[in-house]
Design an enzyme around this catalytic site. Structure first.
Site, short mmCIF file in Angstrom:
data_model
loop_
_atom_site.label_atom_id
_atom_site.label_comp_id
_atom_site.label_asym_id
_atom_site.label_seq_id
_atom_site.Cartn_x
_atom_site.Cartn_y
_atom_site.Cartn_z
N LYS A 158 -5.94 -1.99 -1.11
CA LYS A 158 -6.76 -1.80 0.09
C LYS A 158 -7.35 -3.15 0.53
CE LYS A 158 -8.11 1.96 2.30
NZ LYS A 158 -7.81 3.37 2.35
N TYR A 184 0.85 -1.20 0.00
CA TYR A 184 0.00 0.00 0.00
C TYR A 184 0.89 1.25 0.00
CZ TYR A 184 -4.39 2.34 0.03
OH TYR A 184 -5.43 3.13 -0.37
N ARG A 218 -9.07 10.72 -7.82
CA ARG A 218 -8.25 11.43 -6.82
C ARG A 218 -7.42 10.39 -6.09
NH1 ARG A 218 -8.89 12.15 -1.05
NH2 ARG A 218 -7.60 10.39 -1.55
N ASP A 242 -13.85 5.55 3.14
CA ASP A 242 -12.71 5.56 4.05
C ASP A 242 -12.02 6.92 4.10
OD1 ASP A 242 -10.92 4.16 5.86
OD2 ASP A 242 -9.42 4.56 4.33
N ASP A 243 -12.00 7.63 2.96
CA ASP A 243 -11.33 8.94 2.95
C ASP A 243 -12.04 9.91 3.89
OD1 ASP A 243 -9.54 8.16 0.82
OD2 ASP A 243 -11.33 8.22 -0.45
N GLU A 267 -13.57 4.65 -2.45
CA GLU A 267 -12.17 5.00 -2.15
C GLU A 267 -11.60 5.89 -3.24
OE1 GLU A 267 -10.50 3.84 0.57
OE2 GLU A 267 -8.65 4.86 -0.01
N ASP A 268 -11.02 6.99 -2.82
CA ASP A 268 -10.29 7.88 -3.73
C ASP A 268 -11.13 8.39 -4.90
OD1 ASP A 268 -8.20 7.70 -2.02
OD2 ASP A 268 -6.79 6.79 -3.42
N ASN A 308 -0.57 15.96 4.57
CA ASN A 308 0.31 15.07 3.80
C ASN A 308 0.69 15.75 2.49
OD1 ASN A 308 0.12 12.75 5.54
ND2 ASN A 308 -1.97 12.47 4.81
P1 NAD Z 1 -9.01 21.11 1.77
O1 NAD Z 1 -8.37 21.74 0.59
O2 NAD Z 1 -10.44 20.72 1.73
O3 NAD Z 1 -8.85 22.12 3.03
C1 NAD Z 1 -7.70 22.88 3.30
C2 NAD Z 1 -8.08 23.94 4.32
O4 NAD Z 1 -6.88 24.60 4.72
C3 NAD Z 1 -9.02 25.01 3.82
O5 NAD Z 1 -10.00 25.27 4.79
C4 NAD Z 1 -8.13 26.23 3.64
O6 NAD Z 1 -8.81 27.46 3.86
C5 NAD Z 1 -7.13 26.00 4.76
N1 NAD Z 1 -5.89 26.74 4.53
C6 NAD Z 1 -5.18 26.85 3.39
N2 NAD Z 1 -4.14 27.68 3.57
C7 NAD Z 1 -4.21 28.11 4.85
C8 NAD Z 1 -3.42 28.98 5.62
N3 NAD Z 1 -2.35 29.57 5.11
N4 NAD Z 1 -3.76 29.17 6.91
C9 NAD Z 1 -4.84 28.55 7.44
N5 NAD Z 1 -5.63 27.71 6.75
C10 NAD Z 1 -5.30 27.49 5.46
O7 NAD Z 1 -8.08 19.88 2.13
P2 NAD Z 1 -8.47 18.60 3.02
O8 NAD Z 1 -9.05 17.52 2.17
O9 NAD Z 1 -9.25 19.07 4.18
O10 NAD Z 1 -7.03 18.05 3.47
C11 NAD Z 1 -6.13 18.87 4.18
C12 NAD Z 1 -4.87 18.11 4.52
O11 NAD Z 1 -5.14 17.14 5.50
C13 NAD Z 1 -4.23 17.34 3.36
O12 NAD Z 1 -2.84 17.57 3.37
C14 NAD Z 1 -4.51 15.91 3.69
O13 NAD Z 1 -3.47 15.07 3.19
C15 NAD Z 1 -4.50 15.94 5.17
N6 NAD Z 1 -5.22 14.83 5.80
C16 NAD Z 1 -4.53 13.93 6.57
C17 NAD Z 1 -5.16 12.91 7.19
C18 NAD Z 1 -4.42 11.89 8.02
O14 NAD Z 1 -3.26 11.98 8.13
N7 NAD Z 1 -5.06 10.92 8.60
C19 NAD Z 1 -6.51 12.80 7.06
C20 NAD Z 1 -7.21 13.72 6.28
C21 NAD Z 1 -6.54 14.73 5.67
#
Ligand code: NAD
Length: 542
Positions: free
Chosen positions: A165, A94, A147, A259-260, A236-237, A399
């Site tokens: 998965k 994975y 995605r 799952d996402d 997924e994705d 990430n």
């Molecule tokens: P998204 O684009 O929907 O949301 C991003 C958010 O960040 C928006 O609200 C935006 O306004 C805000 N933002 C951008 N620039 C900013 C700044 N300078 N200051 C403050 N806020 C700011 O993205 P998403 O789908 O919500 O994912 C966000 C991140 O979370 C990704 O990197 C994703 O990989 C990570 N993520 C990690 C996990 C995990 O590790 N388990 C789970 C979910 C998401």
């Protein structure tokens, strides 16, 4: 046994093949003499040969290709290898290697796996499902390939994701692989470089309108329901908007989850609950401040609200404990630019665009970074958290690593080793003075296989958020004291099967209690769950 194939047909059946481990008697009786070398391997020798061959591969993609072929020829050995050392093999079957495999999909293809349902065949989905040889399918992972991880639209190349998965459902929780089916809904691709690649294997056309996609998905869901009535579908994705819309449409109508959205929220909740085992507080007594107010933040916030409600706090009171801060500053009630899904978390407060000042004012016990903005948790932010909290909870979840809001080393150093840290991408251990800290990684693999096993075993009719909360609590409960002592808030991946079995038991408990099971409740749920699991062992064929 009359149904066992003989000779080459047996060697080419991945579920029955024992390759070099067929016994003398089986070789005699099943027409295998001469089709195999005389040497008879023990299962240990087989694993040893796999390890030797893997060690000679120059990179992880080559290891992936080797293991993928092993899955095609001898499924039992494939899972025996994976389950012998999950921490070593998960990153190969994975993430991150599966991402590389998807990028190269058309170039590394040996033998197709799973079902490709293309929009060109709209109107014939049921007929295609009937081409799948196993008539009792219980678990489908389906992607549109739009995605894929952080890699964007990979069209039909996305098939690597459902395959990978589902391998984890089996390797990490013992879901029997014969009941699983990877599906790629090929809706074309808008990825120009794939469309130009002569080796691309998907439909060469642009993606459809939302209405056409929805009609196609609707046909798929209905056809699965008719052909495989006990099947759970995991999305997924899919592209973000499609993921949210399809989950909302189907979650109350059929057994499905995303799952996402749900798994991701649950793994973050598990991290918070793990951290609370160190600080000793209740979830409903915390204050959370998210950096980012997008889909990840809202998904986690919504699940936390429900988990606090299960602790007895009214949902509106729970939401008051959750604050969001996005690119335009603190999400507060006079802001006029908020989306509907953000409004429940917009509380009265004076506007601010200064994250550290918001921390100073709101005094959160935890900050959760889902903003994609690297280094946003700077020294001032972490020092402010460390001044307000004896053990500040600091989760940079964006990430990949290059987008993480801070590194583990920064969080520990700027908090004088007091931070409770977990991140979206892995970080190596950090040594400060004479103490070594092991950062945790919020990986969905802690949650979805357990949900899968519980749904499979109970033949659940629906998948609910309460089931994800139960899984998150179970995962957090299994971190040992010595792991907590070095800062770990997730259990180690080396013992993941045991973690998932315990989590599956708790999820099954919720399924039975909420009357969503379609099998009778057993006396002993733990025993029942274990009795349903797959073991990667050869069975006597005579
Ligand atoms: P998204 O684009 O929907 O949301 C991003 C958010 O960040 C928006 O609200 C935006 O306004 C805000 N933002 C951008 N620039 C900013 C700044 N300078 N200051 C403050 N806020 C700011 O993205 P998403 O789908 O919500 O994912 C966000 C991140 O979370 C990704 O990197 C994703 O990989 C990570 N993520 C990690 C996990 C995990 O590790 N388990 C789970 C979910 C998401």
């Amino acid at each position: 046994m009359t149904s066992v194939p003989r000779g080459l047909a047996l060697l080419r059946d991945p579920q029955l093949n024992k390759s070099t481990a067929f016994t003398e008697a089986e070789r005699e009786a099943l027409g295998l003499l001469g089709l195999l070398p005389e040497g008879i391997d023990s299962e240990e020798t087989q694993i040893q040969r796999v390890h030797i061959q893997l060690s000679q591969k120059p990179n992880d993609l080559e290891k992936y290709i080797y293991l993928s072929q092993l899955q095609d020829t001898d499924e039992t050995l494939f899972f025996r290898v994976l389950m012998s050392d999950p921490a070593q093999f998960l990153p190969i079957v994975y993430t991150p290697t599966v991402g590389e495999a998807c990028l190269q999909f058309g170039h590394i293809m040996r033998r197709p796996k799973g079902l490709y349902i293309s929009i060109k065949r709209k109107g014939r989905v049921r007929e295609i499902l009937r081409n799948w040889p196993n008539r009792d399918v219980r678990f489908i992972v389906v992607t549109s390939g739009q995605r894929i991880l952080g890699l964007g639209d990979l069209g039909a190349n996305g098939m690597g994701i459902p395959i990978g998965k589902l391998a984890l459902y089996t390797a990490c929780a013992g879901v029997p692989p014969q009941f699983t089916l990877p599906v790629l809904m090929d809706c074309g691709t808008n990825n120009e470089s794939l469309l130009r690649d002569p080796l691309y294997l998907g439909l060469r056309q642009a993606r459809p309108s939302v209405a056409d996609l929805d009609e196609f998905v609707d046909e798929f869901i209905t056809a699965v329901h008719d052909e495989f009535p006990d099947c759970c579908i995991q999305f997924e994705d899919w592209a973000g908007a499609d993921a949210v819309r399809l989950l909302a449409r189907y979650r109350d109508r059929t057994c499905c989850f995303n799952d996402d959205i749900q798994g991701t929220a649950a793994v973050a909740l598990a991290g918070i609950l793990g951290a609370l085992r160190i600080t000793g507080g209740k979830l409903s007594a915390q204050t959370f401040l998210f950096l980012g107010a997008g889909s990840a933040a809202i998904g986690i916030a919504n699940l936390m609200t429900q988990a606090m409600a299960l602790e007895g706090l009214a949902a509106d009171k729970a939401r008051e404990r959750i604050w969001l801060f996005d690119i335009s500053g603190l999400v507060e009630s006079i802001r006029g630019d908020l989306a509907d899904f953000q409004k429940p978390y917009a509380h009265p407060h004076s506007p601010t665009k200064d994250f550290a000042a918001a921390i100073e004012s709101l005094k959160p016990t935890a900050i959760i970074g889902v903003s994609t903005v690297a280094k946003a948790f700077n020294q001032r932010v972490i020092e402010t958290m460390a001044r307000i909290n004896r053990r500040p909870i600091i989760f940079p979840y964006s990430n990949p690593t290059s987008h993480s809001e801070c590194t583990a080393e920064e969080a520990y150093r700027w908090s004088e080793g007091r931070a409770i840290f977990a991140s979206g991408s892995p970080f190596p251990p950090v040594t400060l003075g004479n103490k070594t800290y092991i950062p945790g990684q919020g990986n969905n693999v802690y949650i979805f296989p357990a949900i899968g096993l519980a749904v499979y075993a109970t033949r659940a009719r629906r998948v609910t958020d309460e089931m994800f909360i139960a899984a998150a609590r179970a995962v957090a409960d299994q971190v040992t004291q010595s792991e907590l002592d070095v800062g770990l808030i997730y259990p180690p991946q080396s013992t993941i099967l045991n973690t998932e079995l315990q989590a599956a038991e708790r999820v099954a408990g919720v399924i039975f209690a909420s009357k969503l099971a379609t099998v009778p409740a057993p006396q002993d749920i733990a025993k029942f769950i274990r009795s349903q699991t797959y073991k990667p062992e050869y069975h006597p064929l005579l």
